[in-house]
Scaffold this motif. Structure first.
Motif, short mmCIF file in Angstrom:
data_model
loop_
_atom_site.label_atom_id
_atom_site.label_comp_id
_atom_site.label_asym_id
_atom_site.label_seq_id
_atom_site.Cartn_x
_atom_site.Cartn_y
_atom_site.Cartn_z
N GLU A 121 0.85 -1.19 0.00
CA GLU A 121 0.00 0.00 0.00
C GLU A 121 0.88 1.25 0.00
N PRO A 122 0.62 2.21 -0.89
CA PRO A 122 1.45 3.42 -0.91
C PRO A 122 1.34 4.17 0.42
N TRP A 123 2.47 4.72 0.85
CA TRP A 123 2.46 5.54 2.05
C TRP A 123 1.83 6.89 1.74
N ALA A 124 1.15 7.46 2.71
CA ALA A 124 0.55 8.79 2.57
C ALA A 124 0.57 9.47 3.93
N ARG A 125 0.45 10.78 3.91
CA ARG A 125 0.42 11.52 5.17
C ARG A 125 -0.71 11.00 6.06
N GLY A 126 -0.42 10.95 7.34
CA GLY A 126 -1.40 10.44 8.28
C GLY A 126 -1.21 8.97 8.61
N LYS A 127 -0.26 8.30 7.90
CA LYS A 127 -0.03 6.88 8.15
C LYS A 127 1.25 6.63 8.95
N SER A 128 1.87 7.68 9.41
CA SER A 128 3.18 7.55 10.05
C SER A 128 3.15 6.65 11.27
N LYS A 129 2.04 6.62 12.01
CA LYS A 129 1.98 5.82 13.22
C LYS A 129 1.43 4.43 12.98
N LYS A 130 1.15 4.10 11.72
CA LYS A 130 0.62 2.78 11.38
C LYS A 130 1.75 1.88 10.88
N ASN A 131 1.58 0.58 11.09
CA ASN A 131 2.50 -0.36 10.50
C ASN A 131 2.08 -0.64 9.05
N PRO A 132 3.03 -0.72 8.13
CA PRO A 132 2.66 -0.95 6.73
C PRO A 132 2.17 -2.38 6.52
N PRO A 133 1.23 -2.59 5.61
CA PRO A 133 0.80 -3.96 5.29
C PRO A 133 1.92 -4.75 4.62
N CYS A 134 2.86 -4.02 4.01
CA CYS A 134 4.02 -4.65 3.39
C CYS A 134 5.21 -3.72 3.62
N GLY A 135 6.24 -4.22 4.31
CA GLY A 135 7.36 -3.33 4.58
C GLY A 135 8.40 -3.97 5.46
N VAL A 136 9.29 -3.13 5.98
CA VAL A 136 10.39 -3.61 6.79
C VAL A 136 10.79 -2.53 7.81
#
Length: 333
Positions: free
Chosen positions: A264-279
């Protein structure tokens, strides 16, 4: 039999490659060598491949099977010569006068194709009723040891008959060949942060939705009813951070495709969320970088107008990407 084998060896090593000069009918056929270390006689394959739909311009690559014991076929037998072409080929050998080898080889092949053991008069009385089949090498695998397995002299097969030969071309063989021809897009992931990430900061990873669609290739043999279409469908993305000091999202490191998108592309407001796909890296890369590997798994299926089709082993295709990880600097007052 020893004399015949010796003649074959001489044919490949010392004489012009007459068996390999049949006319190419076009398509994406490729030239192959006359054999490995002089042990076999192979012709140029007439199999043609077509990429269906999206031409997928740009950088592409080929699959690696997840089944380490399976690879597409390195060679097969396919229709190659008419009776007149066999006759013309033997006559061509006789024009090779070096140390009398041309006549020697011509005598051996005449004994095989003309004098009744096992063929008579090159099967000229059956012109138009069948073809001599010969070994053809998968041009993608011509250096594989298995490429020398199709070492029989061209043999006769009547029209509309399937030879009792395990390596004879079939729709499944064409499907497996098309596996090698699938032009898959590079695994070019997008990351946020993009250029440099920080220790303990989740890094979002996703793939361009438009690039990762189904892709298929049809392989066919002209003038026959033999064809097959092989289709690759992306199913997941595996992330290897390049270090044990990292946490992946999800924990398995395998991101599934959801609604046609990986991650899922990162966007403002998602900084405190864990990414569905990431590291998330737990330690700095120091003066260097970590080599993150992102590999897409593709589900492979094939169909044919003459056979039911089936699954082929899943394939993988991936790329490495250097990731710089820095410590978060703090100022104490």
């Amino acid at each position: 039999m020893l004399t015949l084998c010796a003649a074959i060896l001489i044919t490949v090593q010392a004489a012009p490659a007459a068996w390999a000069d049949r006319e190419n009918t076009g398509g994406t056929s490729k030239d192959v060598d006359a054999g490995r270390e002089g042990r076999t006689i192979n012709v140029r394959t007439q199999v043609q491949t077509t990429v269906n739909g999206d031409s997928r311009t740009g950088k592409t690559g080929n699959l690696s099977s997840v089944d380490g014991d399976w690879t597409p076929p390195a060679c097969w037998y396919e229709p190659a010569f008419s009776p007149k072409e066999i006759e013309a080929t033997v006559k061509k050998w006789r024009k090779f006068k070096f140390l009398g080898l041309g006549d020697f080889v011509g005598d051996v092949f005449d004994a095989y194709y003309k004098d009744g053991d096992p063929y008579k008069d090159y099967n000229l009385d059956k012109q138009g009723e069948g073809m001599f089949w010969a070994g053809a090498v998968n041009p993608n695998r011509k250096d594989d040891p298995e490429a020398s397995a199709c070492d029989k002299l061209p043999f006769w097969v009547p029209d509309n008959e399937t030879p009792k030969e395990p390596l004879a071309v079939t729709p499944k063989v064409l499907a497996e060949y098309a596996y090698d021809e699938l032009p898959l897009p590079e695994t070019d992931i997008t990351m946020a942060p993009e250029d440099e990430t920080k220790v303990n900061l989740p890094t979002w990873i996703w793939l361009d939705k438009a690039k990762f669609r189904k892709v298929s290739v049809t392989a066919s043999l002209p003038d026959t009813n033999l064809s097959a279409t092989t289709t690759a469908e992306p199913v997941s993305l595996k992330i290897n951070p390049g270090t044990k000091d990292a946490t992946t999202y999800p924990a398995s490191g395998e991101c599934p495709i959801v609604d046609g998108r990986i991650g899922e592309p990162w966007a403002r407001g998602k900084s405190k969320k864990n990414p569905p796909c990431g590291v998330k890296y737990l330690r700095s890369s120091g003066d260097g970088s970590y080599k993150l590997n992102a590999t897409v798994t593709w589900k492979i299926t094939w169909t044919s107008t003459t056979e039911a089709g089936d699954r082929l082993p899943d394939g993988e295709f991936g790329d490495d990407q250097n990731v710089v990880v820095k410590e978060i600097q703090s100022i104490n007052r």
